[in-house]
Design a protein around this motif. Sequence first.
Motif, PDB file in Angstrom:
ATOM      1  N   VAL A 285       0.847  -1.188   0.000  1.00  0.00           N
ATOM      2  CA  VAL A 285       0.000   0.000   0.000  1.00  0.00           C
ATOM      3  C   VAL A 285       0.884   1.239   0.000  1.00  0.00           C
ATOM      4  CG1 VAL A 285      -1.878  -1.164   1.230  1.00  0.00           C
ATOM      5  CG2 VAL A 285      -0.128   0.074   2.527  1.00  0.00           C
ATOM      6  N   GLY A 286       0.271   2.380  -0.195  1.00  0.00           N
ATOM      7  CA  GLY A 286       1.050   3.617  -0.122  1.00  0.00           C
ATOM      8  C   GLY A 286       0.383   4.759  -0.856  1.00  0.00           C
ATOM      9  N   LEU A 287       0.849   5.950  -0.550  1.00  0.00           N
ATOM     10  CA  LEU A 287       0.412   7.162  -1.222  1.00  0.00           C
ATOM     11  C   LEU A 287       1.645   7.878  -1.751  1.00  0.00           C
ATOM     12  CD1 LEU A 287      -2.219   8.285   1.429  1.00  0.00           C
ATOM     13  CD2 LEU A 287      -2.728   7.516  -0.891  1.00  0.00           C
ATOM     14  N   THR A 288       1.531   8.443  -2.940  1.00  0.00           N
ATOM     15  CA  THR A 288       2.693   9.030  -3.605  1.00  0.00           C
ATOM     16  C   THR A 288       2.687  10.545  -3.442  1.00  0.00           C
ATOM     17  OG1 THR A 288       2.723   7.255  -5.240  1.00  0.00           O
ATOM     18  CG2 THR A 288       3.891   9.294  -5.801  1.00  0.00           C
ATOM     19  N   PRO A 289       3.714  11.113  -2.793  1.00  0.00           N
ATOM     20  CA  PRO A 289       3.778  12.565  -2.626  1.00  0.00           C
ATOM     21  C   PRO A 289       4.439  13.247  -3.816  1.00  0.00           C
ATOM     22  CG  PRO A 289       5.586  11.552  -1.440  1.00  0.00           C
ATOM     23  CD  PRO A 289       4.814  10.425  -2.094  1.00  0.00           C
ATOM     24  N   ILE A 290       3.940  14.423  -4.156  1.00  0.00           N
ATOM     25  CA  ILE A 290       4.542  15.253  -5.195  1.00  0.00           C
ATOM     26  C   ILE A 290       4.671  16.671  -4.651  1.00  0.00           C
ATOM     27  CG2 ILE A 290       4.183  16.327  -7.465  1.00  0.00           C
ATOM     28  CD1 ILE A 290       2.984  13.764  -8.444  1.00  0.00           C
ATOM     29  N   SER A 291       5.804  17.294  -4.919  1.00  0.00           N
ATOM     30  CA  SER A 291       6.085  18.644  -4.440  1.00  0.00           C
ATOM     31  C   SER A 291       5.994  19.637  -5.586  1.00  0.00           C
ATOM     32  CB  SER A 291       7.491  18.689  -3.823  1.00  0.00           C
ATOM     33  OG  SER A 291       7.972  20.010  -3.744  1.00  0.00           O
ATOM     34  N   LEU A 292       5.183  20.688  -5.400  1.00  0.00           N
ATOM     35  CA  LEU A 292       5.088  21.767  -6.379  1.00  0.00           C
ATOM     36  C   LEU A 292       5.232  23.113  -5.671  1.00  0.00           C
ATOM     37  CD1 LEU A 292       2.041  20.639  -8.577  1.00  0.00           C
ATOM     38  CD2 LEU A 292       4.461  20.195  -8.990  1.00  0.00           C
ATOM     39  N   ILE A 293       5.814  24.074  -6.364  1.00  0.00           N
ATOM     40  CA  ILE A 293       5.954  25.428  -5.852  1.00  0.00           C
ATOM     41  C   ILE A 293       5.216  26.385  -6.791  1.00  0.00           C
ATOM     42  CG2 ILE A 293       7.557  27.330  -5.376  1.00  0.00           C
ATOM     43  CD1 ILE A 293       7.693  25.168  -3.271  1.00  0.00           C
TER      44      ILE A 293
END
Length: 422
Positions: A285-293
């Motif tokens: 299982v898991g959730l995928t993080p994405i970083s935006l500015i």
Amino acid sequence: MLNFTHFFDKNTLDNNLAKPNKNALDKVFHLLQEEIYQKKTGYYDLASDKRAIQDSNDFIQKNSTFLESIRNIVIIGIGGSSLGLKAIDGMLKHLESRKPIKLRFLEHTDPIEIQKNLSKISLKNTLFITISKSGTTIETSSLLKFVINKYNLMDSAYKKHLIFITDDFSPLWNFAQKNTFQCFGINKNIGGRFSILSTVGILPLKLLGYDVEKILEGAYNFQNNFLQRKEEHVLKKAIFLAKNKERYPINILFSYSSVFKNFNAWFVQLWGESLGKIDIYGKKVGLTPISLIGSIDQHSFLQLITQGVMDKTITFISLNQAKYTKPKIPNLSLEYLEDTNFVNGTSFAKLLNMQQIATMQAIQNEKIPTDCIEIDVLCENSVGKLIIYFELLTSAVGVILNINTYDQPGVEYGKVLLKKMF
């Protein structure tokens, strides 16, 4: 102060998915209480623990004359040993209390980056801080060896330029003790990515001039409110994210200021390394993080969000633009560019805020789940709250997913393979 708005999706979130019943909230809360009572992780205690403050004050008091000459602090560490410190310094660097000390990081084994970070470094005004739970992380241990050799730090005349922060009685602790280096211990039960409110972050931040007591106070007040069931939005968000992990497996943190760049990187590690696991039933299982500015990434990623696969949630972070009135865009009209005059006389902060609102509305119009955290004033207290908010949210999602939020067996397996290759 942090102001929270919550997920918006007219098709689903106004119904049961948006408003979990009291039994569901109680169940998640009790699971977190069990973690606290069973001491599954030590990070819950950090906001009220005085050890980091005491260690920092003692070190500064005993070395006051030496520290007056320090112009460079070089952190030797990777991941949880560096990202949290980077995050907080990045958000608070504008404060007048921040000392004119250059903060550098030796994090990985890129030879170009190593040479770049150590160029123009003079040992006489530099303090090296090695941060590692064990010290056996190959990047950290290799860089430590390089620095010891380059600056002859085993010589008793130079040992004061190198200190250590590590687990109590770890191999690195033993090395430091045997060779009479200054060493500070932390609880073994605190994972690296949850360690920023320990001596790992508090000591370097104190050396840089920040009011670390206010950081801990902000974290303590938010956590205390959460434990008194006054921050239920954390539980509601955790339930939504965990229960909809198949529909929305990607979680974007869209922060509207460049000062959040390193904070976003800290979030990516916290979220990804904590929640990407095999659950108690043997399922991955898991959730995928994405970083935006923002607003930069409006021009690179917004198209994908609004018209790509609808498998994402977006959390916005913004600053209260009313608190940041300068600088302003001049009342200047340029030939052929008259169409841009509608922003003349506006503060850049207000422009950025309006860009964030417009982006959020565009995303919401596509029925994509969004929420927003607005920070009134970016200061030590608000940063402490922001840190503990995301840590508590991560823990809450973890208990719902039936995983161990605090280990990282996938990372450890990679270390084993690397050793075998050599």
